[in-house]
Design a protein around this motif. Structure first.
Motif, short mmCIF file in Angstrom:
data_model
loop_
_atom_site.label_atom_id
_atom_site.label_comp_id
_atom_site.label_asym_id
_atom_site.label_seq_id
_atom_site.Cartn_x
_atom_site.Cartn_y
_atom_site.Cartn_z
N MET A 254 19.90 -32.23 53.03
CA MET A 254 19.75 -32.99 54.29
C MET A 254 21.08 -33.56 54.77
N ALA A 255 21.18 -33.72 56.05
CA ALA A 255 22.42 -34.25 56.64
C ALA A 255 22.74 -35.63 56.08
N VAL A 256 21.69 -36.37 55.85
CA VAL A 256 21.89 -37.73 55.37
C VAL A 256 22.69 -37.76 54.07
N THR A 257 22.29 -36.90 53.13
CA THR A 257 22.97 -36.94 51.84
C THR A 257 24.43 -36.50 51.96
N ILE A 258 24.68 -35.56 52.88
CA ILE A 258 26.07 -35.15 53.09
C ILE A 258 26.90 -36.35 53.57
N VAL A 259 26.34 -37.02 54.55
CA VAL A 259 27.03 -38.20 55.06
C VAL A 259 27.23 -39.23 53.95
N GLU A 260 26.17 -39.41 53.17
CA GLU A 260 26.27 -40.38 52.08
C GLU A 260 27.35 -40.00 51.08
N ASN A 261 27.41 -38.69 50.79
CA ASN A 261 28.45 -38.22 49.87
C ASN A 261 29.84 -38.50 50.41
N GLN A 262 29.99 -38.28 51.67
CA GLN A 262 31.29 -38.52 52.28
C GLN A 262 31.66 -40.00 52.18
N GLN A 263 30.67 -40.82 52.48
CA GLN A 263 30.90 -42.27 52.37
C GLN A 263 31.36 -42.63 50.97
N LEU A 264 30.70 -41.98 49.99
CA LEU A 264 31.02 -42.28 48.60
C LEU A 264 32.45 -41.89 48.29
N MET A 265 32.85 -40.71 48.78
CA MET A 265 34.22 -40.26 48.54
C MET A 265 35.23 -41.22 49.15
N ILE A 266 34.90 -41.67 50.34
CA ILE A 266 35.79 -42.61 51.01
C ILE A 266 35.94 -43.87 50.19
N LYS A 267 34.84 -44.35 49.70
CA LYS A 267 34.89 -45.60 48.91
C LYS A 267 35.69 -45.42 47.63
N GLU A 268 35.51 -44.26 47.02
CA GLU A 268 36.30 -44.00 45.81
C GLU A 268 37.79 -44.01 46.12
N LYS A 269 38.12 -43.35 47.21
CA LYS A 269 39.52 -43.31 47.62
C LYS A 269 40.05 -44.73 47.84
N ILE A 270 39.27 -45.51 48.51
CA ILE A 270 39.70 -46.88 48.79
C ILE A 270 39.96 -47.61 47.49
N ASP A 271 39.06 -47.43 46.54
CA ASP A 271 39.24 -48.08 45.25
C ASP A 271 40.57 -47.71 44.63
N LYS A 272 40.88 -46.43 44.68
CA LYS A 272 42.12 -45.98 44.07
C LYS A 272 43.33 -46.58 44.78
N VAL A 273 43.23 -46.64 46.09
CA VAL A 273 44.34 -47.18 46.86
C VAL A 273 44.54 -48.65 46.56
N LEU A 274 43.43 -49.35 46.52
CA LEU A 274 43.53 -50.79 46.27
C LEU A 274 44.04 -51.05 44.86
N CYS A 275 43.70 -50.18 43.96
CA CYS A 275 44.05 -50.30 42.55
C CYS A 275 44.03 -51.74 42.09
N THR A 276 45.10 -52.19 41.51
CA THR A 276 45.07 -53.53 40.90
C THR A 276 45.57 -54.58 41.89
N GLN A 277 44.93 -54.59 43.03
CA GLN A 277 45.46 -55.42 44.10
C GLN A 277 45.47 -56.90 43.74
N THR A 278 44.60 -57.30 42.83
CA THR A 278 44.59 -58.71 42.46
C THR A 278 45.77 -59.08 41.58
N GLU A 279 46.29 -58.09 40.87
CA GLU A 279 47.47 -58.38 40.07
C GLU A 279 48.69 -58.55 40.97
N PRO A 280 49.67 -59.23 40.43
CA PRO A 280 50.80 -59.56 41.27
C PRO A 280 51.66 -58.36 41.67
N GLU A 281 51.99 -57.47 40.74
CA GLU A 281 53.10 -56.58 41.02
C GLU A 281 52.92 -55.07 41.19
N PRO A 282 52.69 -54.31 40.15
CA PRO A 282 53.08 -52.89 40.15
C PRO A 282 52.63 -52.14 41.39
#
Lengths: 141, 141
Positions: free
Chosen positions: A1-29
């Motif tokens: 279904m189209a819905v699940t495709i969209v949902e999968n895409q959303q999930l990929m986006i969120k994963e990417k965001i997580d990686k980008v944000l990485c250890t944003q709470t930490e001060p440095e690296p």
DNA sequence: CGGGATCCCAGAAGATACTG
DNA sequence: CAGTATCTTCTGGGATCCCG
């Protein structure tokens, strides 16, 4: 279904965001985006890169002439910063009078491509943004 | 031949650059990139967009908690700016105590995708950049 | 709770003059 | 010519107080 495709895409986006944000709470690296953005997010770096993208090799005063409004100090600072990050190469010819030529490195050229993608987005959506601004200012009257 | 293909690509790039630069010597109407970059080139806009990309709807203080180090003033300013450009929508629920929810507009979501592309580039090249910096600082000793 | 308004400072950006 | 040095100006951003 189209819905699940969209949902999968959303999930990929969120994963990417997580990686980008990485250890944003930490001060440095941390955060590649922020670091990268800081490089060319300033007023003159983009123009400098675009100009060098157009002309390959340019001398200091040629660049200064092409980038309307830049002071020689800011151009110096900008070029140094780009050189430091390996985006621009600087070649000094020990002549009298001195000659210095700037050009994009391969890394700089690859960044240029990314900037052009972004420019495509910008051109595509600039009308929407201007419209939104107009709406906003009307609202706040 | 490969050479002509490369040359063609170079030509396309230069054309694109010309369009982006447009009337850069003129004072006003001008340059989509610069305008767009000015929007999220600042310190907090990117984080704000990324966080809203992850969570869809967030209240002011939730957002403030997620973005390490932002002051409430800067978050306010950032959100206003993004709202003004139609990238973020702001919904006020007239309750006591008041509740305000922020989320990305479709336009904001499409910008998010572009930012993630940029992030990919950044991650791919961050090592080269760090290396270049190290080389640079060694040179200037 | 979710901000708006105000004050203040540090550091960034600009203008100008000087130099190898 | 291609910068550096210095001075000044301007703006981003933090702290604080206030209100609906």
């Amino acid at each position: 279904m189209a819905v699940t495709i969209v949902e999968n895409q959303q999930l990929m986006i969120k994963e990417k965001i997580d990686k980008v944000l990485c250890t944003q709470t930490e001060p440095e690296p941390c955060c590649p985006i922020k670091d990268i953005m800081a490089r060319f997010g300033d007023k003159w770096s983009i123009y400098t890169i675009l100009m060098l993208g157009k002309q390959e090799k340019l001398r200091f005063n040629e660049l200064k002439g092409l980038i309307a409004g830049v002071s020689q100090r800011m151009l110096t600072v900008t070029l140094r910063s780009l050189e430091e990050d390996g985006l621009v190469s600087r070649t000094v010819y020990p002549e009298i009078p001195p000659r210095v030529e700037y050009s994009l490195t391969p890394l700089g050229q690859s960044l240029l491509l990314q900037l052009l993608h972004l420019a495509d987005w910008a051109k595509l959506n600039v009308d929407q943004i201007l419209e939104a601004r107009a709406r906003y200012s009307r609202k706040s009257v």
